[in-house]
Design an enzyme around this catalytic site. Structure first.
Site, PDB file in Angstrom:
ATOM      1  CG  ASP A 152       9.299  -4.069  20.171  1.00 40.53           C
ATOM      2  OD1 ASP A 152       9.022  -2.812  19.415  1.00 40.53           O
ATOM      3  OD2 ASP A 152       7.988  -4.445  20.524  1.00 40.53           O
ATOM      4  CD  GLU A 167      10.487   1.038  19.994  1.00 42.06           C
ATOM      5  OE1 GLU A 167       9.952   2.193  19.814  1.00 42.06           O
ATOM      6  OE2 GLU A 167       9.665   0.351  20.346  1.00 42.06           O
ATOM      7  CG  ASP A 173       5.560   0.423  12.998  1.00 43.51           C
ATOM      8  OD1 ASP A 173       5.120  -0.551  12.457  1.00 43.51           O
ATOM      9  OD2 ASP A 173       6.070   0.253  14.053  1.00 43.51           O
TER      10      ASP A 173
END
Length: 456
Positions: free
Chosen positions: A254, A301, A353
């Site tokens: 992340d 990411e 998201d």
């Protein structure tokens, strides 16, 4: 892309029980071989898996009551599920009310037996001693019961991973770069975080304003004291990554941009406007991890405002980056358009998201909608078109939200960034997965060469 809490069955929440195995079986019949989840640590504020209360512990609500019955720690009657816990939404509070008394009963039965003296339990204690006691202190519960729950979580998790791997399904995890301000890690190792003399964060995490957010994003995690991590020879980070690779076959890292630089927001600010960039020793950290752990099975990411340094770091370690199809149709030169995807990348129609493909299409402007329709060609639905574009992309991996594979409506969205409540609750309804859907997806996977050995 389906979080474990979104599985059908369970008791108010998806878990590691029969519903997870049924899903793996459905994946195999669909020709799908990668199951990506969100972080599986104890959820924090707003039940968010990205505000985890521990970098090491597992979320106890993911423990299967059926698994405890199978282990002889609970009677079969304990798994009887009230009808109101079988809905299409995760009910965290109700799931806790149902599961916690059963966890306590299972713990008492466990400790009345000889199992605490077993080789498996003692090995778990020895291997996880560095974080277990800190986690127990942070929960404030009975320490032996908290350790028992983490032991059961680990056993059920490893059993599920073996089940998946035997069926040629690989598990993809998600490792958040930060931990929450109330995490067990910060309580146990305050010296590793950038705190003032009173133990409060000196600055908070977030992202600066951009085209999508006038005030930026204020995430509110504490920043790391990188010099302290270097002084301890990256022990905490090494343990964290080692455990992640023991649980998953690959891991989405992340906020990969943060391994080059991070946005520091002064404590007390209400928005992320007033902050400053500070560089981070991400390259040094990754070099240490690679030396100690070998090849790092990481998806970077790398979304957001990237710099050339981010691309260099990603490419120097051979990590695939992410390409998002929902961002591709603003222009004819977008790097997110499928024909521009490098092989060393992972393509997503959208992430957790994003809106579902169906909802995304409804909100497109006329130009973007026409561009998408011209590019995707004939399709029965926007979700079907998006899935086909992902599967035909040159990217080595294609990962689609379960909502898009099933062509579900906007109301099934998992998360709305910046909205503090109402997220992380979507679940597959019992009976949603079907053989016709599996055959349809498998046909697409075979025709695009996504199934190993299939003719492309």
């Amino acid at each position: 892309l389906l979080h474990a809490t979104s599985l059908p069955g369970g008791h108010g929440i998806g878990d590691l029980g029969p519903g997870a195995r049924l899903f793996i079986d459905w994946m195999r019949s669909s020709g799908l071989s990668l199951w990506q989840m969100l972080p599986i640590g104890p959820v924090g504020r707003g039940n968010s898996p990205y505000s985890g209360r521990s970098a090491f512990a597992g979320e106890p609500l993911l423990i299967s009551i059926h698994g405890l019955v199978k282990d002889g720690l609970l009677p079969a009657s304990a798994a009887r599920c009230p009808a109101d816990l079988n809905g299409a939404r995760t009910r965290y509070a109700a799931a806790r009310r149902f599961k916690l008394p059963r966890f306590q009963a299972a713990f008492e039965n466990f400790h009345r037996s000889s199992r605490p003296r077993s080789k498996a339990y003692q090995s778990f204690l020895s291997s996880n001693r560095s974080w277990l006691h800190g986690w127990c202190d942070a929960t404030g519960g009975e320490p032996d019961e908290q350790i028992f729950l983490q032991y059961i979580f680990d056993r059920q998790w490893q059993s599920l991973r073996r089940y998946a791997n035997r069926r040629k399904v690989r598990l993809v995890g998600d490792l958040p770069i930060f931990v929450d301000v109330d995490s067990a890690d910060m309580q146990q190792h305050p010296e590793l975080f950038l705190l003032d003399r009173k133990g409060r964060p000196r600055s908070l995490t977030g992202a600066p304003p951009d085209d999508f957010s006038r005030d930026g994003q204020l995430w509110g995690h504490p920043h790391y004291r990188w010099s302290a991590h270097r002084d301890e020879n990256w022990k905490w980070w090494t343990s964290r990554f080692r455990q992640a690779f023991q649980r998953f076959d690959s891991v989405r890292l992340d906020h990969f941009l943060g391994f080059v630089r991070l946005w520091h927001i002064p404590t007390g600010e209400r928005t992320a406007r007033n902050g400053r960039w500070r560089s981070t020793p991400g390259r040094e950290l990754l070099e240490v991890l690679q030396k100690r752990l070998g090849r790092l099975p990481i998806i970077s990411e790398d979304l957001g405002v990237k710099t050339s340094a981010v691309d260099r770091l990603r490419d120097d370690f051979g990590f695939p980056g992410m390409r998002i199809l929902q961002w591709a149709f603003g222009s004819t030169t977008s790097g997110d358009l499928p024909h521009n995807h490098p092989i060393q990348s992972v393509v997503y129609p959208g992430t957790h998201d994003n809106e579902t493909a169906t909802g995304w299409f409804r909100h497109l402007g006329n130009k973007e909608r026409d561009r998408f329709k011209a590019y995707a060609g004939p399709m029965n639905s926007p979700a079907e078109g998006m899935t086909r574009l992902a599967f035909t992309s040159p990217a080595a991996w294609a990962i689609c939200q379960m909502q898009d594979l099933l062509e579900l409506p906007p109301g099934t969205r998992m998360n709305r960034p910046g909205v503090p409540s109402g997220n992380w609750t979507w679940r597959l309804s019992p009976g949603t997965l079907s053989s016709p859907q599996a055959r349809k997806i498998r046909s697409l996977a075979e025709s695009t060469g996504r199934i190993p050995g299939a003719t492309s």
